[in-house]
Motif scaffolding. Structure first.
Motif, short mmCIF file in Angstrom:
data_model
loop_
_atom_site.label_atom_id
_atom_site.label_comp_id
_atom_site.label_asym_id
_atom_site.label_seq_id
_atom_site.Cartn_x
_atom_site.Cartn_y
_atom_site.Cartn_z
N GLN A 141 0.84 -1.20 0.00
CA GLN A 141 0.00 0.00 0.00
C GLN A 141 0.87 1.24 0.00
OE1 GLN A 141 -2.62 -0.13 3.37
NE2 GLN A 141 -4.11 -1.45 2.36
N VAL A 142 0.42 2.24 -0.72
CA VAL A 142 0.97 3.59 -0.60
C VAL A 142 0.13 4.30 0.45
CG1 VAL A 142 1.45 5.77 -1.74
CG2 VAL A 142 1.79 3.62 -2.97
N GLU A 143 0.69 4.50 1.62
CA GLU A 143 -0.11 5.02 2.73
C GLU A 143 -0.37 6.52 2.62
OE1 GLU A 143 2.03 3.70 6.20
OE2 GLU A 143 0.84 1.86 6.28
N SER A 144 0.59 7.27 2.11
CA SER A 144 0.38 8.71 1.98
C SER A 144 1.45 9.28 1.05
CB SER A 144 0.44 9.42 3.33
OG SER A 144 1.73 9.29 3.92
N THR A 145 1.14 10.45 0.54
CA THR A 145 2.08 11.16 -0.33
C THR A 145 2.08 12.63 0.06
OG1 THR A 145 1.60 9.64 -2.15
CG2 THR A 145 2.70 11.70 -2.71
N GLN A 146 3.26 13.17 0.29
CA GLN A 146 3.38 14.58 0.61
C GLN A 146 4.13 15.30 -0.51
OE1 GLN A 146 4.60 12.38 3.36
NE2 GLN A 146 2.44 12.28 3.89
N VAL A 147 3.55 16.39 -0.94
CA VAL A 147 4.17 17.23 -1.96
C VAL A 147 4.44 18.59 -1.32
CG1 VAL A 147 3.96 18.26 -4.24
CG2 VAL A 147 2.94 16.02 -3.78
N ALA A 148 5.70 18.91 -1.14
CA ALA A 148 6.07 20.18 -0.52
C ALA A 148 6.68 21.08 -1.59
CB ALA A 148 7.07 19.96 0.61
N ILE A 149 6.35 22.35 -1.52
CA ILE A 149 6.84 23.32 -2.49
C ILE A 149 7.64 24.38 -1.78
CG2 ILE A 149 4.70 24.69 -2.38
CD1 ILE A 149 5.12 25.27 -5.38
N SER A 150 8.70 24.81 -2.42
CA SER A 150 9.57 25.82 -1.82
C SER A 150 8.86 27.17 -1.80
CB SER A 150 10.88 25.93 -2.62
OG SER A 150 10.60 26.34 -3.95
N PRO A 151 9.31 28.09 -0.96
CA PRO A 151 8.64 29.39 -0.87
C PRO A 151 8.59 30.14 -2.20
CG PRO A 151 10.08 29.06 1.02
CD PRO A 151 10.34 27.94 0.08
N ASP A 152 9.58 29.96 -3.06
CA ASP A 152 9.56 30.66 -4.35
C ASP A 152 8.75 29.91 -5.40
OD1 ASP A 152 11.17 28.50 -4.85
OD2 ASP A 152 12.93 29.68 -5.44
N ARG A 153 8.13 28.77 -5.01
CA ARG A 153 7.25 27.96 -5.87
C ARG A 153 7.98 27.41 -7.09
NH1 ARG A 153 1.69 28.49 -5.02
NH2 ARG A 153 1.18 29.88 -3.28
N LYS A 154 9.27 27.16 -6.97
CA LYS A 154 10.03 26.65 -8.09
C LYS A 154 10.55 25.23 -7.87
CE LYS A 154 11.60 31.13 -9.82
NZ LYS A 154 12.78 31.98 -10.17
N ASP A 155 10.60 24.76 -6.62
CA ASP A 155 11.14 23.44 -6.31
C ASP A 155 10.09 22.61 -5.60
OD1 ASP A 155 13.63 24.02 -7.37
OD2 ASP A 155 14.33 24.93 -5.50
N ILE A 156 10.08 21.31 -5.93
CA ILE A 156 9.14 20.35 -5.36
C ILE A 156 9.91 19.26 -4.63
CG2 ILE A 156 7.45 18.56 -5.93
CD1 ILE A 156 6.23 21.22 -6.19
N PHE A 157 9.41 18.90 -3.46
CA PHE A 157 9.99 17.81 -2.67
C PHE A 157 8.90 16.77 -2.44
CE2 PHE A 157 12.13 21.73 -1.78
CZ PHE A 157 13.49 21.40 -1.78
N LEU A 158 9.14 15.55 -2.92
CA LEU A 158 8.15 14.47 -2.84
C LEU A 158 8.55 13.48 -1.75
CD1 LEU A 158 7.56 13.66 -6.63
CD2 LEU A 158 6.21 15.14 -5.14
N THR A 159 7.58 13.10 -0.96
CA THR A 159 7.78 12.06 0.05
C THR A 159 6.66 11.03 -0.10
OG1 THR A 159 8.80 13.62 1.57
CG2 THR A 159 8.01 11.54 2.49
N ILE A 160 7.02 9.79 -0.29
CA ILE A 160 6.06 8.71 -0.50
C ILE A 160 6.23 7.71 0.64
CG2 ILE A 160 5.27 6.91 -2.07
CD1 ILE A 160 6.61 8.48 -4.35
N ASN A 161 5.16 7.52 1.41
CA ASN A 161 5.18 6.58 2.53
C ASN A 161 4.51 5.28 2.10
OD1 ASN A 161 6.15 8.39 4.90
ND2 ASN A 161 4.53 9.59 3.92
N VAL A 162 5.22 4.16 2.23
CA VAL A 162 4.71 2.88 1.76
C VAL A 162 4.72 1.86 2.89
CG1 VAL A 162 5.56 3.34 -0.56
CG2 VAL A 162 6.97 2.01 1.01
N ASN A 163 3.88 0.85 2.71
CA ASN A 163 3.85 -0.32 3.59
C ASN A 163 4.01 -1.54 2.70
OD1 ASN A 163 3.44 -2.34 5.42
ND2 ASN A 163 1.38 -1.69 6.03
N GLU A 164 5.21 -2.14 2.72
CA GLU A 164 5.49 -3.22 1.79
C GLU A 164 4.66 -4.46 2.07
OE1 GLU A 164 10.11 -2.51 0.50
OE2 GLU A 164 9.72 -3.58 2.38
#
Length: 859
Positions: free
Chosen positions: A298-321
């Motif tokens: 299962q993919v338990e959750s996904t977080q998409v964070a954006i930098s203050p200048d809205r130019k960079d994306i940081f992806l975090t994917i939480n999984v349960n194998e």
């Protein structure tokens, strides 16, 4: 809305009269108000504002303001009494016709109107979207409808959009009413602004700004403009996967379409965030685990964070194998219309194997196709797992519901009226009145699609209303180029006046028959040919081809020597299908030829014919000699050849032009019969195989092998029956027909053995161009050889042979393009020869030509 209840005021149930008399109804009542009360003549409807006051948010209407001269004779309808309508009057219209109002008004002359009917009428008029305000009043027995129209859109424009095409935007916005001439609704414009912002967010453009400008114009019109500043798409700076133990981050991220910036990201654009791409990568991640035994991943959750200048994306994917499972058992249950053994043979995931979601899904598709063969086109098949978590095993159960067996009521063809209906129907393997078979349906689609004048075919299965076991088949057919034509008129010093023309039509007068003609007239060559093919001389698909041609050519290859050929050929050929993909060919051909060679008293030189041409003319056919003078002798060979033609064809390609699946193999044989003046046999094999190791890679392999030999007293094959290699059809990068044996003038003579092969990578193309153009990367190999004993000589005049040898196969690599145009199939190629021979003091060198361009027959 005017006439709506006041909060806290109890209303009589719908369809029931109000309490009798002017007294209060049971339950909480509003505070008494001065002035007329409900039930009094001319009194207000429940919930209406006080006398002389417009409802909140509405403009005052004529006759509503205190002191208005129309106020006295106009009264609102008492809810309990009402009045009978004897006439209508509409006030406030500017653009909308009165008839439009009456059309939507649910009140007619003679109807009795009370508060309930008035509210229904107001609601109906508001729902049209034409009005900002609506009010109903009474003027004696006349119902007055006072309205304020919404403005209309005089002009509508969008500026600044790049990611989303203009036509897509205008088409979508027109669907919600934002286009010139439509009524303007501010609420819809606000929704569109939010919608566009979300669309750009989904494309990773978080800095987008969508502004709207509304300019009021005379005559209650507005100009609407949407200004878009898209900004840059946010780049992915980091991808983190949390919870994975079995597979490391690098292994999993390699499966993704999205990526952090790499050297090729400028081309692939895979470091640009998009919501749809992330969803696709999450599904890829899920499939990667579930195809390797992790059935509870299962993919338990996904977080998409954006930098203050809205130019960079940081992806975090939480999984349960979860745990890795193996298959313990596979069961098939349900109402099985076919033997269970037939379905069980299609199961790809067997007990003891690692659990794989992909194999189970493929098994379901195979079972569905098997049931579809017997008419159960709408069968429902599902599988469910039963987990044994202690032993880490899973039991799979396939549930089969065949539903009704479906029959075909009618087959319809849409999209073209240039082809007779019977032409399509004779290609059908799925017939009307029979049960629907997905195999027969797919084969019918491919057979229609393979017609050379059809570009594309789509089939839709439409259930017949009221008949759950019947469907109609609708073929949507896109008509393509039915043939080609060309012509020219020119002049040269050597050929003088040159006239040429060609015509080929594969759907002559809508019958599916092929007609072809060619004319080419010059000083040293004259070619005339005509052929006709009837693909269905019988209902069994037996085809017939009749052809006649005349050729008068001074040289059988360009610049060969003073050598002439005149040939008249007629042929009759039948093709008989033996299976769905195979057919046999039988035919007869008669050929009358006259070959002339010139012998110079000074020996073999530019003043006469080559040694090879002269030897053949003096030793074959009905030979005659004409001594013009002591220095020149003309040798003539006349002969008739009666040839029996046979062949075998296998063709499983999905289309005739620009196929990408299937194969085509053709074997042709020809041998002269007793009574011919020259005797020979020829054989030719041409094979094409398409291979798709994985998507989107597609490969094509071609093999062309030709062989001929003389029979009886004939010395060798007639020169015009020789095989030639080099050029677009065989080995690109070498001049056309220039490989192989060389005559005494240093020009190609051809050989009785030819071998050529091509391996091509078909490059991906956009869907709209896939049926008209193709780009390839290729490797070619081949050459022509002579094994009949024809005498050849090197530059020193010494004998030289051209036997078959793998080392003599010429090779090249390059890129190619094909484009189907009305004049024919244009072929372009740029090839680099890999092992060309430059020549030496004995042997002639190869003639190369890197860029080549031809216009060939595609039909």
């Amino acid at each position: 809305m005017p006439g709506d209840p006041v909060p806290g005021q109890q209303q009589p149930p719908t369809g029931q009269p109000p309490p009798p008399g002017p007294g209060p109804a049971p339950g909480p009542q509003p505070e008494p108000q001065p002035g007329p009360q409900p039930g009094d003549p001319g009194g207000p409807m429940p919930g209406d504002p006080g006398p002389g006051q417009p409802p909140p948010g509405q403009m005052p209407m004529p006759g509503q303001m205190p002191g208005d001269p129309l106020a006295e004779p106009q009264r609102e309808v008492p809810p309990g009494v009402g009045f009978e309508v004897r006439g209508f009057r509409v006030e406030g219209l500017q653009r909308i016709a009165e008839g439009t109002v009456y059309n939507y008004l649910p009140i007619n002359i003679g109807d009795r109107v009370d508060g309930q009917r008035a509210r229904e009428a107001i609601r109906a008029l508001f729902n049209t979207g034409f009005f900002d305000d609506v009010e109903l009043r009474r003027d004696d027995d006349t119902l007055v409808i006072a309205v304020r129209e919404r403005p209309s859109i005089q002009s509508f424009a969008i500026e600044g959009n790049k990611d989303i095409k203009d036509e897509d935007l205008y088409r979508s916005l027109a669907g919600v009413g934002l286009r010139t001439g439509r009524t303007f609704d501010r609420a819809i414009l606000d929704e569109v602004t939010q919608f566009l912002t979300e669309q750009y967010y989904a494309r990773g453009k978080y800095g987008v700004r969508v502004d709207t400008e509304i300019e009021e114009l005379p005559d209650n019109q507005v100009a609407v403009q949407i200004n878009i500043v898209e900004g840059e798409r946010a780049r992915i700076r980091q991808i983190n996967i949390v919870g994975n133990d079995v597979f490391d981050d690098d292994t999993l991220i390699k499966q993704f379409e999205l990526s952090t910036p790499r050297w090729n990201s400028w081309f692939r654009q895979n470091d640009r965030y998009a919501r749809e791409a992330l969803q696709g990568d999450l599904e890829t991640l899920r499939s990667y685990y579930m195809d390797r035994g992790f059935a509870e991943f299962q993919v338990e959750s996904t977080q998409v964070a954006i930098s203050p200048d809205r130019k960079d994306i940081f992806l975090t994917i939480n999984v349960n194998e979860g745990e890795r499972y193996s298959v313990s058992d596979v069961r098939i249950v349900g109402d099985l219309p076919v033997p269970e053994s037939h379905l069980r043979a299609l199961v790809l995931s067997q007990p003891g194997s690692t659990f794989s979601d992909r194999l189970l899904s493929q098994t379901r598709e195979l079972m569905s196709m098997r049931l579809g063969q017997d008419g159960y086109a709408f069968a429902e098949i599902d599988w469910r797992p039963e987990f044994d978590r202690d032993n880490k095993e899973v039991k799979i159960t396939f549930f089969v519901d065949p539903r009704n067996r479906v029959y075909v009521r009618r087959i319809n063809f849409h999209g073209t009226d240039r082809v007779n209906d019977e032409v399509f129907r004779r290609e059908m393997r799925q017939i009307e009145g029979a049960y629907l078979s997905n195999n027969d349906l797919e084969r019918s689609k491919i057979r229609v699609q393979r017609l050379p004048y059809i570009d594309d075919v789509d089939v839709e299965t439409t259930p017949v209303p009221g008949l759950p076991d019947q469907v109609d088949l609708d073929f949507d057919i896109e008509y393509g180029l039915p043939g080609q034509f060309g012509g020219g008129l020119g002049y040269s010093a050597s050929q003088r006046l040159i006239l040429s023309g060609n015509f080929a039509h594969t759907n002559f007068r809508g019958t599916g028959q092929r007609v072809a003609a060619e004319i080419n007239k010059g000083r040293f060559s004259s070619i005339y040919s005509l052929s006709h093919t009837e693909p269905y001389t019988t209902m069994d698909g037996v085809s017939r081809t009749v052809s006649v041609s005349y050729r008068d050519i001074t040289q059988f290859t360009s610049q060969a020597s003073d050598f002439g050929t005149k040939t008249l050929t007629t042929a009759l050929e039948y093709a008989y299908p033996i299976t769905e993909y195979q057919s046999l060919r039988f035919g007869l051909a008669w050929q009358r030829a006259e070959l002339l060679a010139f012998e110079s008293a000074g020996g073999f030189g530019r003043g006469g014919s080559t040694r090879q041409s002269l030897d053949w003319v003096r030793n074959n056919g009905r030979v005659s000699q004409n001594v013009v003078d002591p220095s020149l002798t003309i040798w003539t060979s006349d002969f008739d050849a009666y040839e029996v033609i046979g062949g075998w064809l296998y063709d499983s390609r999905n289309r005739a032009l620009f196929a990408d699946r299937g194969a085509r193999h053709r074997l042709s044989l020809g041998v002269t019969t007793p009574g011919s003046d020259v005797d020979y046999l020829t054989a030719n094999y041409q094979g094409t195989q398409y291979v798709r190791p994985f998507r989107p890679l597609n490969l094509r392999f071609n093999l062309d092998v030709g062989y001929g030999r003389a029979l009886g007293d004939s010395s060798s094959l007639p020169p015009f029956k020789n095989f030639f290699a080099g050029g677009p059809g065989t080995v690109r990068g070498f001049r056309e027909s220039r490989l192989g044996p060389i005559d005494t003038f240093g020009n190609p003579y051809g050989g009785n053995l030819m071998v050529a092969g091509q391996a091509e990578i078909i490059l991906p193309m956009p869907e709209t161009w896939r049926n008209r153009a193709r780009f390839t990367a290729f490797f070619d190999i081949g050459n022509t050889f002579s094994t009949e004993g024809v005498e050849f000589f090197d530059r020193q005049g010494d004998p030289i042979d051209y036997p078959f040898s793998f080392g003599e196969l010429r090779q090249s690599v390059g890129i190619g393009a094909e484009w189907l145009a009305p004049m024919g199939l244009f072929r372009f190629s740029y090839a680099i020869p890999l092992n060309e021979f430059g020549g030496d003091d004995r042997r002639f060198g190869d003639q190369t030509e890197r860029f080549q361009f031809t216009i060939g027959s595609a039909f």
